[in-house]
Design an enzyme around this catalytic site. Structure first.
Site, PDB file in Angstrom:
ATOM      1  N   ARG A  22      -0.334  -1.317  -5.118  1.00 33.33           N
ATOM      2  CA  ARG A  22       0.228  -0.228  -6.184  1.00 33.33           C
ATOM      3  C   ARG A  22      -0.106   1.095  -6.340  1.00 33.33           C
ATOM      4  O   ARG A  22      -1.363   1.323  -6.004  1.00 33.33           O
ATOM      5  CB  ARG A  22       0.918  -1.273  -6.626  1.00 33.33           C
ATOM      6  CG  ARG A  22       1.538  -1.813  -7.274  1.00 33.33           C
ATOM      7  CD  ARG A  22       2.202  -2.426  -8.985  1.00 33.33           C
ATOM      8  NE  ARG A  22       2.664  -3.751  -8.376  1.00 33.33           N
ATOM      9  CZ  ARG A  22       2.157  -4.701  -8.423  1.00 33.33           C
ATOM     10  NH1 ARG A  22       1.362  -5.209  -8.774  1.00 33.33           N
ATOM     11  NH2 ARG A  22       3.376  -6.379  -8.692  1.00 33.33           N
ATOM     12  N   LYS A  56      -0.422  -6.085 -12.050  1.00 34.73           N
ATOM     13  CA  LYS A  56       0.770  -4.957 -13.340  1.00 34.73           C
ATOM     14  C   LYS A  56       1.132  -6.945 -13.850  1.00 34.73           C
ATOM     15  O   LYS A  56       0.859  -8.118 -13.031  1.00 34.73           O
ATOM     16  CB  LYS A  56       1.895  -5.156 -12.161  1.00 34.73           C
ATOM     17  CG  LYS A  56       3.231  -4.510 -13.407  1.00 34.73           C
ATOM     18  CD  LYS A  56       4.269  -4.481 -12.256  1.00 34.73           C
ATOM     19  CE  LYS A  56       5.356  -2.958 -13.225  1.00 34.73           C
ATOM     20  NZ  LYS A  56       6.944  -3.077 -11.679  1.00 34.73           N
ATOM     21  N   HIS A 106       5.621   3.876  -1.938  1.00 36.24           N
ATOM     22  CA  HIS A 106       5.685   2.194  -2.492  1.00 36.24           C
ATOM     23  C   HIS A 106       6.298   2.243  -1.440  1.00 36.24           C
ATOM     24  O   HIS A 106       6.180   1.362  -1.026  1.00 36.24           O
ATOM     25  CB  HIS A 106       6.870   3.252  -3.630  1.00 36.24           C
ATOM     26  CG  HIS A 106       6.780   0.905  -4.069  1.00 36.24           C
ATOM     27  ND1 HIS A 106       5.876   0.080  -5.072  1.00 36.24           N
ATOM     28  CD2 HIS A 106       7.934   0.210  -3.824  1.00 36.24           C
ATOM     29  CE1 HIS A 106       6.599  -0.652  -4.919  1.00 36.24           C
ATOM     30  NE2 HIS A 106       7.810  -0.673  -4.673  1.00 36.24           N
ATOM     31  N   ARG A 127       3.703   0.520   0.425  1.00 37.96           N
ATOM     32  CA  ARG A 127       2.829  -0.529   0.297  1.00 37.96           C
ATOM     33  C   ARG A 127       4.213  -1.882   1.424  1.00 37.96           C
ATOM     34  O   ARG A 127       3.902  -2.827   1.705  1.00 37.96           O
ATOM     35  CB  ARG A 127       3.201  -0.554  -1.172  1.00 37.96           C
ATOM     36  CG  ARG A 127       3.261  -2.249  -1.556  1.00 37.96           C
ATOM     37  CD  ARG A 127       3.653  -1.855  -3.668  1.00 37.96           C
ATOM     38  NE  ARG A 127       3.984  -3.606  -4.377  1.00 37.96           N
ATOM     39  CZ  ARG A 127       3.185  -3.978  -4.821  1.00 37.96           C
ATOM     40  NH1 ARG A 127       1.494  -4.181  -4.137  1.00 37.96           N
ATOM     41  NH2 ARG A 127       3.713  -5.495  -5.285  1.00 37.96           N
ATOM     42  N   HIS A 152       3.059 -10.609  -6.346  1.00 33.84           N
ATOM     43  CA  HIS A 152       4.667 -10.600  -7.233  1.00 33.84           C
ATOM     44  C   HIS A 152       3.870 -11.519  -8.005  1.00 33.84           C
ATOM     45  O   HIS A 152       3.323 -12.573  -8.234  1.00 33.84           O
ATOM     46  CB  HIS A 152       5.714 -10.667  -6.151  1.00 33.84           C
ATOM     47  CG  HIS A 152       5.603  -9.569  -5.511  1.00 33.84           C
ATOM     48  ND1 HIS A 152       6.379  -9.989  -3.964  1.00 33.84           N
ATOM     49  CD2 HIS A 152       5.970  -8.032  -5.961  1.00 33.84           C
ATOM     50  CE1 HIS A 152       6.505  -8.585  -3.499  1.00 33.84           C
ATOM     51  NE2 HIS A 152       6.104  -7.639  -4.601  1.00 33.84           N
ATOM     52  N   TYR A 197      10.754  -9.817   2.260  1.00 32.05           N
ATOM     53  CA  TYR A 197      10.670  -9.058   2.875  1.00 32.05           C
ATOM     54  C   TYR A 197      11.051 -10.147   4.760  1.00 32.05           C
ATOM     55  O   TYR A 197      10.753 -10.502   5.539  1.00 32.05           O
ATOM     56  CB  TYR A 197       8.731  -9.434   3.312  1.00 32.05           C
ATOM     57  CG  TYR A 197       8.330  -8.541   2.046  1.00 32.05           C
ATOM     58  CD1 TYR A 197       8.650  -6.873   2.422  1.00 32.05           C
ATOM     59  CD2 TYR A 197       7.868  -8.697   0.494  1.00 32.05           C
ATOM     60  CE1 TYR A 197       8.235  -5.761   1.692  1.00 32.05           C
ATOM     61  CE2 TYR A 197       7.989  -6.966   0.187  1.00 32.05           C
ATOM     62  CZ  TYR A 197       7.332  -6.201  -0.194  1.00 32.05           C
ATOM     63  OH  TYR A 197       7.657  -4.654  -0.786  1.00 32.05           O
TER      64      TYR A 197
END
Length: 360
Positions: free
Chosen positions: A205, A229, A308, A311, A333, A342
């Protein structure tokens, strides 16, 4: 604590002081579970809602901090419908369905806390009537829908290498006649190409890139150590692998980092900027990296490409060679549901590849 998280926490602490006391209490209740960035978004959403209440005459408050619990208790359903209409039709810029859903969810969280969790001195709920409990918020973020929106707006196959190559050379040829742009390009091309290459070969990120220090990098083992995150343990960094393609770009940039950017030895940041008129370099900002990628993307012929989406480009490419669990782990994630995007993207990519092969 990461640089970005520290900055968000500082802004949060400043903004929350202008909120009603019960919002301050709610934010304190949520601090252990949510990041400063998320709570800052909550505050901005409440600013919008309370500002609308004042504009519509639904409160006597002259300042946001003067909004009362009674103002919230006496709202009619028509008021919530009116606010939703305001968000989707206001002249100064309408919100997407996703943004509207997020803003209403933020209100639901606040109203739920006030009516179901928080208590007054007599153990009664702070909010006696919760109008937001009647509001149905439909789930917007379906992986299949997100994948459809991303299709054609990310880099695929050879484009990943071509974009990095364009930053090294192609952009310079395109702006050669503009002396200022060309000077900036000559100064920063190795750094900029390195940043793009790193994201396209690791899926980091932008906040994780900004927070990187030189000591977080293990080039030989192709490893980075980052604050991820959603990880509330701020003393722990997660190891993240990057692919071989980024190794040479990192080594080239590192060889220039100190001399070209006049980087003082005390500066730990991996990626450095040298502002005009400054005598020493300092850590690049999130905005600077975002604007830098947009600048190259427009000239590259991909004006919709953002940092982004780099990414997303990595993730799509990575998923073609790995399963959903490895992709989830690599991207950091919280659940595989997010990673499902994806799966939908690569289904299309693979079917199109088959069609191209049959045509040739």
């Amino acid at each position: 604590m990461s640089i970005q998280k520290n900055s968000d926490r500082k802004h949060l602490d400043e903004k929350v002081l202008h909120m009603p006391w019960f919002v301050q209490q709610f934010i304190d209740f949520k601090r252990p579970d949510l990041s400063p960035s998320t709570l800052l978004e909550y505050i901005r959403d409440y600013e919008s809602f309370f500002g609308w209440l004042r504009a519509e005459g639904l409160t006597q408050a002259t300042r946001l901090a003067e909004i009362t619990l009674l103002d919230l208790e006496t709202l009619h359903m028509d008021s919530i419908v009116g606010y939703r209409l305001y968000l989707t039709t206001r002249a100064e810029g309408t919100n997407t369905r996703v943004t509207v859903s997020r803003k209403l969810s933020a209100l639901r969280s606040l109203f739920h806390y006030l009516s179901q969790i928080a208590e007054d001195e007599n153990f009664y709920p702070l909010l006696k009537r919760n109008i937001m409990a009647k509001v149905e918020i439909k789930r917007i973020h379906k992986p299949k829908d997100t994948a459809a929106k991303l299709k054609g707006k990310i880099l695929e196959d050879e484009e990943l290498l071509e974009f990095v190559g364009y930053i090294y050379d192609g952009y310079g040829r395109d702006v050669e006649a503009n002396k200022q742009a060309y000077y900036s390009f000559q100064l920063n091309r190795e750094r900029d190409a390195c940043i793009a290459s790193l994201i396209l070969n690791s899926g980091l990120r932008v906040s994780e890139v900004v927070n990187l220090n030189v000591d977080d990098l293990d080039v030989n083992n192709k490893l980075l150590y980052v604050y991820r995150k959603g990880n509330n343990d701020e003393t722990f960094k997660t190891p993240v692998y990057f692919r071989e393609q980024a190794k040479d770009d990192l080594l080239l940039y590192l060889s220039l980092r100190q001399s070209r950017y006049k980087t003082p030895k005390k500066e730990k940041a991996l990626f450095i900027a040298l502002p005009n008129g400054s005598h020493e370099g300092k850590r690049m900002t999130k905005r600077a990296i975002q604007e830098m990628i947009i600048k190259y993307a427009k000239r590259f012929g991909k004006p919709y490409l953002t940092v982004h989406k780099l990414r997303h480009s990595f993730a799509t490419d990575y998923y073609l060679q790995n399963d959903i669990y490895k992709t989830k782990e690599q991207l950091g994630h919280a659940s595989t549901e997010t990673t499902e995007v994806y799966a939908h993207l690569t289904d299309k990519t693979m079917s199109e590849a088959i069609e191209r092969r049959l045509e040739s």
